[in-house]
Design an enzyme around this catalytic site. Structure first.
Site, mmCIF file in Angstrom:
data_model
loop_
_atom_site.group_PDB
_atom_site.id
_atom_site.type_symbol
_atom_site.label_atom_id
_atom_site.label_comp_id
_atom_site.label_asym_id
_atom_site.label_seq_id
_atom_site.Cartn_x
_atom_site.Cartn_y
_atom_site.Cartn_z
ATOM 1 N N LEU A 17 9.220 53.051 22.757
ATOM 2 C CA LEU A 17 8.290 52.114 22.119
ATOM 3 C C LEU A 17 8.687 50.989 22.528
ATOM 4 O O LEU A 17 7.985 49.597 22.424
ATOM 5 C CB LEU A 17 8.729 53.238 20.965
ATOM 6 C CG LEU A 17 8.064 54.479 20.526
ATOM 7 C CD1 LEU A 17 7.486 53.867 18.648
ATOM 8 C CD2 LEU A 17 6.699 54.736 20.592
ATOM 9 N N LEU A 59 3.708 50.296 8.593
ATOM 10 C CA LEU A 59 4.614 50.945 7.085
ATOM 11 C C LEU A 59 5.449 50.071 7.422
ATOM 12 O O LEU A 59 6.243 49.815 8.630
ATOM 13 C CB LEU A 59 5.079 52.360 7.715
ATOM 14 C CG LEU A 59 4.859 53.815 6.593
ATOM 15 C CD1 LEU A 59 4.355 54.300 8.179
ATOM 16 C CD2 LEU A 59 5.485 54.670 5.776
ATOM 17 N N SER A 81 7.775 47.659 4.541
ATOM 18 C CA SER A 81 8.963 47.346 3.212
ATOM 19 C C SER A 81 9.325 46.765 2.850
ATOM 20 O O SER A 81 8.262 45.117 2.787
ATOM 21 C CB SER A 81 10.296 47.269 4.012
ATOM 22 O OG SER A 81 11.483 47.427 3.020
ATOM 23 N N SER A 82 9.460 47.033 0.941
ATOM 24 C CA SER A 82 9.268 45.865 0.032
ATOM 25 C C SER A 82 10.051 44.396 0.083
ATOM 26 O O SER A 82 9.711 43.411 -0.865
ATOM 27 C CB SER A 82 9.669 46.231 -1.130
ATOM 28 O OG SER A 82 10.808 47.172 -1.282
ATOM 29 N N CYS A 83 10.918 44.370 0.982
ATOM 30 C CA CYS A 83 11.800 43.772 1.340
ATOM 31 C C CYS A 83 11.094 42.645 1.966
ATOM 32 O O CYS A 83 11.727 41.443 2.107
ATOM 33 C CB CYS A 83 13.707 43.497 1.980
ATOM 34 S SG CYS A 83 12.773 43.738 4.268
ATOM 35 N N TYR A 130 15.321 41.194 9.510
ATOM 36 C CA TYR A 130 14.030 42.783 9.071
ATOM 37 C C TYR A 130 13.160 42.822 8.791
ATOM 38 O O TYR A 130 11.907 42.503 8.872
ATOM 39 C CB TYR A 130 14.870 43.435 8.373
ATOM 40 C CG TYR A 130 13.684 45.056 7.880
ATOM 41 C CD1 TYR A 130 13.584 46.164 9.925
ATOM 42 C CD2 TYR A 130 14.014 45.638 6.614
ATOM 43 C CE1 TYR A 130 13.587 47.158 9.149
ATOM 44 C CE2 TYR A 130 12.945 46.609 6.853
ATOM 45 C CZ TYR A 130 12.662 47.576 7.668
ATOM 46 O OH TYR A 130 12.257 48.787 7.764
ATOM 47 N N LYS A 189 9.021 43.205 9.334
ATOM 48 C CA LYS A 189 7.641 43.733 9.294
ATOM 49 C C LYS A 189 6.372 42.566 8.687
ATOM 50 O O LYS A 189 5.188 43.058 8.392
ATOM 51 C CB LYS A 189 8.699 44.293 7.521
ATOM 52 C CG LYS A 189 9.295 45.516 8.249
ATOM 53 C CD LYS A 189 8.533 46.501 9.214
ATOM 54 C CE LYS A 189 9.409 47.837 9.489
ATOM 55 N NZ LYS A 189 8.907 49.101 9.734
ATOM 56 N N LEU A 198 13.532 54.059 -0.446
ATOM 57 C CA LEU A 198 13.153 55.712 -0.162
ATOM 58 C C LEU A 198 14.093 56.739 -0.333
ATOM 59 O O LEU A 198 14.763 56.034 0.467
ATOM 60 C CB LEU A 198 11.684 55.495 1.009
ATOM 61 C CG LEU A 198 10.205 54.728 1.128
ATOM 62 C CD1 LEU A 198 9.926 55.059 2.761
ATOM 63 C CD2 LEU A 198 9.473 55.580 -0.189
ATOM 64 N N HIS A 212 20.879 52.805 3.516
ATOM 65 C CA HIS A 212 20.809 52.840 1.842
ATOM 66 C C HIS A 212 21.823 53.283 0.738
ATOM 67 O O HIS A 212 22.354 54.305 0.997
ATOM 68 C CB HIS A 212 20.287 52.267 1.756
ATOM 69 C CG HIS A 212 18.353 52.048 2.733
ATOM 70 N ND1 HIS A 212 18.107 52.481 4.217
ATOM 71 C CD2 HIS A 212 18.338 51.223 2.631
ATOM 72 C CE1 HIS A 212 17.277 51.884 4.185
ATOM 73 N NE2 HIS A 212 17.383 50.831 4.086
#
Length: 314
Positions: free
Chosen positions: A42, A106, A108-110, A137, A141, A167, A180
């Site tokens: 990718l 998708l 991330s809450s960060c 990161y 996002k 998650l 995590h």
């Protein structure tokens, strides 16, 4: 998204991607398109474009990403920003070039500011400084969100972004250096019990509050959004709307594992963001909410971890 739609799940071997595949299969979708890293890199723009032009999927779930815990994010900063920027840019642009109208990205809450008002609403994006330990990161996002918004605005695409809270679940990463907090603590508690130790070390003070969402709930929310034709764009938080302290999480994990030792907090290690609770009212108003409670989810994740290691719960 009818049963015969061709659906490409990017990152199908990861925790989120594999959960999305399971959810789609359970709902009767039979034309699910996947590629391993060996089959499709990718990071290779030409290869991704060729794949999209050949396959022309009807729907795309963009769950592929380079992910890790607080230590990995802080050490491998260049890898995290570069690889995530390239993956999302290659897939989103190639999807547009191939005429793909529906895509779910998708994040991330960060992505939200470090010292955000709680609970965190979607409109708080870009209203303050990010948490320094995972800033590269988070910026990648945020760029993915803005890519989706820009293709929607300029070309009329229907690309949706979802921001999950922390998650956990099957196919998680249990590497102590790069995982995590929940899977790391689960493994540490299990190994401490196996070795007969009387202490479980936890990074930081134990005071930060975190929200945890089982990955099967996350996958269900993603499919829910893609199934609804009226949801054409936007940014949606996905979480439980409840949080716990890291201490409370550790105590829950100890109970599930059956470890009866003491907790020890290493305050020389970083805490990260003090609190990160998502406002999930937007998704709830559409008719979706999480269904797996933390204790229940940790129990099933522990069984999954043991099965992965070839063990059974004593």
């Amino acid at each position: 998204m009818d049963a015969n739609a061709k659906i490409y799940v990017a990152g199908h071997r990861g925790m989120v991607g594999s959960a999305i595949v399971r959810n789609l299969q359970a709902k009767g979708y039979g034309s699910i398109l996947t590629r391993t890293h060996e089959e499709l890199d990718l990071l290779d723009q030409a290869a991704v474009n060729a794949f999209m032009q050949t396959e022309r999927p009807d729907f795309i779930f963009l769950a592929a990403a380079k992910v890790g815990g607080i230590q990995a994010n802080n050490i491998y900063r260049a890898d995290f920003i570069y690889q995530n920027l390239m993956i999302e840019a290659n897939i989103i642009d190639a999807a547009h070039n191939a005429g793909v109208n529906r895509l779910l990205f998708l994040g991330s809450s960060c992505i939200y500011p470090r010292d955000c008002a709680q609970p965190i609403k979607e409109e708080y994006l870009l209203t303050g400084p990010l948490e320094p330990t995972n800033e590269p990161y988070a910026i990648a996002k945020i760029a993915g969100i803005k890519l989706c918004e820009s293709y929607n605005r300029q070309y009329g695409r229907q690309y949706v972004s979802v921001m999950p809270t922390n998650l956990y679940g099957p196919n998680d990463n249990y590497d102590l250096a790069n995982s995590h907090v929940l899977p790391a603590l689960l493994r540490k508690a299990h190994e401490a019990k196996q070795r007969g130790e009387n202490c479980l070390e936890v990074w930081g003070s134990g005071e930060p509050r975190r929200e945890f969402l089982h990955v099967d709930d996350m996958a269900d929310a993603c499919v829910f959004l893609m199934q609804h034709e009226e949801i054409r764009s936007g940014l949606f938080n996905v979480g439980t709307g409840k949080d716990v302290t890291i201490r409370e999480l550790a105590e829950t994990i100890m109970g599930v594992v059956g470890f009866s030792g003491q907790l020890m907090f290493d305050t020389t290690k970083p805490d990260g963001t003090p609190r990160k609770l998502l406002d999930v009212s937007s998704l709830k108003a559409l008719g979706w909410q999480a269904g797996i409670e933390l204790r229940q989810g940790v129990e099933s994740t522990y069984r999954s971890m043991l099965a992965h290691c070839g063990e059974t719960k004593p």
